[in-house]
Design an enzyme around this catalytic site. Structure first.
Site, PDB file in Angstrom:
ATOM      1  N   ASP A  61       0.835  -1.198   0.000  1.00 50.90           N
ATOM      2  CA  ASP A  61       0.000   0.000   0.000  1.00 50.90           C
ATOM      3  C   ASP A  61       0.875   1.256   0.000  1.00 50.90           C
ATOM      4  O   ASP A  61       1.970   1.263   0.568  1.00 50.90           O
ATOM      5  CB  ASP A  61      -0.911   0.031   1.225  1.00 50.90           C
ATOM      6  CG  ASP A  61      -2.055  -0.966   1.123  1.00 50.90           C
ATOM      7  OD1 ASP A  61      -2.378  -1.377  -0.010  1.00 50.90           O
ATOM      8  OD2 ASP A  61      -2.611  -1.325   2.165  1.00 50.90           O
ATOM      9  N   ARG A 113      -1.733  -0.954  -8.568  1.00 53.01           N
ATOM     10  CA  ARG A 113      -3.068  -0.494  -8.179  1.00 53.01           C
ATOM     11  C   ARG A 113      -3.099   1.028  -8.299  1.00 53.01           C
ATOM     12  O   ARG A 113      -2.228   1.717  -7.764  1.00 53.01           O
ATOM     13  CB  ARG A 113      -3.386  -0.903  -6.740  1.00 53.01           C
ATOM     14  CG  ARG A 113      -4.739  -0.353  -6.223  1.00 53.01           C
ATOM     15  CD  ARG A 113      -4.792  -0.340  -4.709  1.00 53.01           C
ATOM     16  NE  ARG A 113      -4.964  -1.669  -4.164  1.00 53.01           N
ATOM     17  CZ  ARG A 113      -4.660  -1.990  -2.899  1.00 53.01           C
ATOM     18  NH1 ARG A 113      -4.147  -1.089  -2.086  1.00 53.01           N
ATOM     19  NH2 ARG A 113      -4.866  -3.223  -2.453  1.00 53.01           N
TER      20      ARG A 113
END
Length: 306
Positions: free
Chosen positions: A132, A183
């Site tokens: 992330d 992502r």
């Protein structure tokens, strides 16, 4: 108005008496709408149910910005348990983690050591690790660590790019050369105007251009958004350019637009649901309530039923 609402909710929920009272009530407060539970077994039960509904999952143990080596190692041990649970249960899930969980804020070498162990184990069981992206203070280090792992031969790992950062197009060009699994998100941290777009229209435009750049190159992309306009843009682009549906996936949060997630899956799209769990559920729950007054309405209905 949206910014004022968010600031108000975060300020009230962050007050010590409110937080203490909420934690005494526990997940019964309504957090199970957005959080799979406090334990890995709770989370795996949710993952099985989502898989039965044709949804893929990325599983995340909540917690970030640890302050000690011991806490960082504890976080890494939980991620290893998560990998073991995924393997033994046979669920369709990968893992998301934050480098600040592993001590990046105070010991980069420790974070690198712990992450390498996690990625190595995940590689052995054919599991993907999503790193992330956190605030812009961590962007350079996070991408640097990703490139080290790739040079070591690990391809079961991928970063996140935030469309609100000015630097992201440059970062994406380099990631494209590595054919990275990326992502794309809008970005959720409070960044200064010196590093990030302030206008939603600019953030959305950058998001669209990044998705288009990636898909036109045939690079696998996770399109992480609940915005119907951006979902439709991706669908139309793929249809117009003949881009196979196995070259991208939509990603959304557990408890948010679940009916839409399932409808996309029925239409033949790959859809991955971000499923968080853990004892540090309260800050995450507050952020979900702060996103929209609709979520505050949900919380009030739960409280009125008690």
């Amino acid at each position: 108005m949206a910014g004022a609402y968010r600031k108000f909710v975060l300020a009230v929920a962050g007050a010590e008496p409110v937080a203490r009272a909420a934690l005494q009530v526990g997940l019964r407060l309504g957090a199970t709408r957005f959080v799979a539970g406090e334990t890995l077994s709770d989370a795996l039960a949710v993952v099985r149910d989502l898989n039965r509904r044709s949804l893929l999952v990325t599983l995340d143990h909540l917690g970030e910005e640890v302050a000690s080596r011991e806490a960082a190692r504890d976080a890494a041990e939980e991620i290893h348990r998560m990998l073991g649970g995924i393997q033994s249960s046979g669920v369709q899930a990968n893992v998301s983690l934050k480098l600040s969980q592993l001590g990046l804020a105070f010991d980069r070498d420790l974070a690198m050591e712990l992450l390498t162990g996690i990625v190595r184990r995940a590689h052995e069981q054919n599991c993907f690790i999503r790193i992330d992206m956190e605030s812009s203070a961590y962007t350079e280090q996070t991408l640097g660590i990703y490139y080290i792992l790739r040079r070591q031969g690990y391809d079961n790992v991928g970063p996140v790019i935030q469309s609100y950062l000015y630097r992201s197009f440059t970062d994406l060009e380099e990631l494209d050369r590595w054919e990275a699994n990326v992502r794309i998100v809008k970005g959720a941290y409070a960044e200064p105007p010196t590093v990030a777009y302030r206008r939603k229209a600019d953030v959305d435009d950058a998001f669209r251009r990044m998705v288009e750049q990636r898909l036109r190159k045939g690079l696998y992309t996770a399109v992480a958004t609940h915005d119907e306009r951006l979902i439709a843009f991706t669908q139309e682009l793929a249809e117009r350019e003949g881009i196979p549906r196995d070259r991208f996936e939509f990603q959304m949060l557990y408890g948010v637009r679940m009916a839409r997630q399932e409808s996309l899956a029925r239409e033949g799209y790959r859809v991955r649901c971000y499923v968080p769990y853990g004892r540090q559920w309260y800050p995450y729950f507050v952020r979900r309530i702060a996103e929209t007054p609709r979520n505050l309405g949900f919380l009030l209905r739960v409280l009125l039923r008690r």
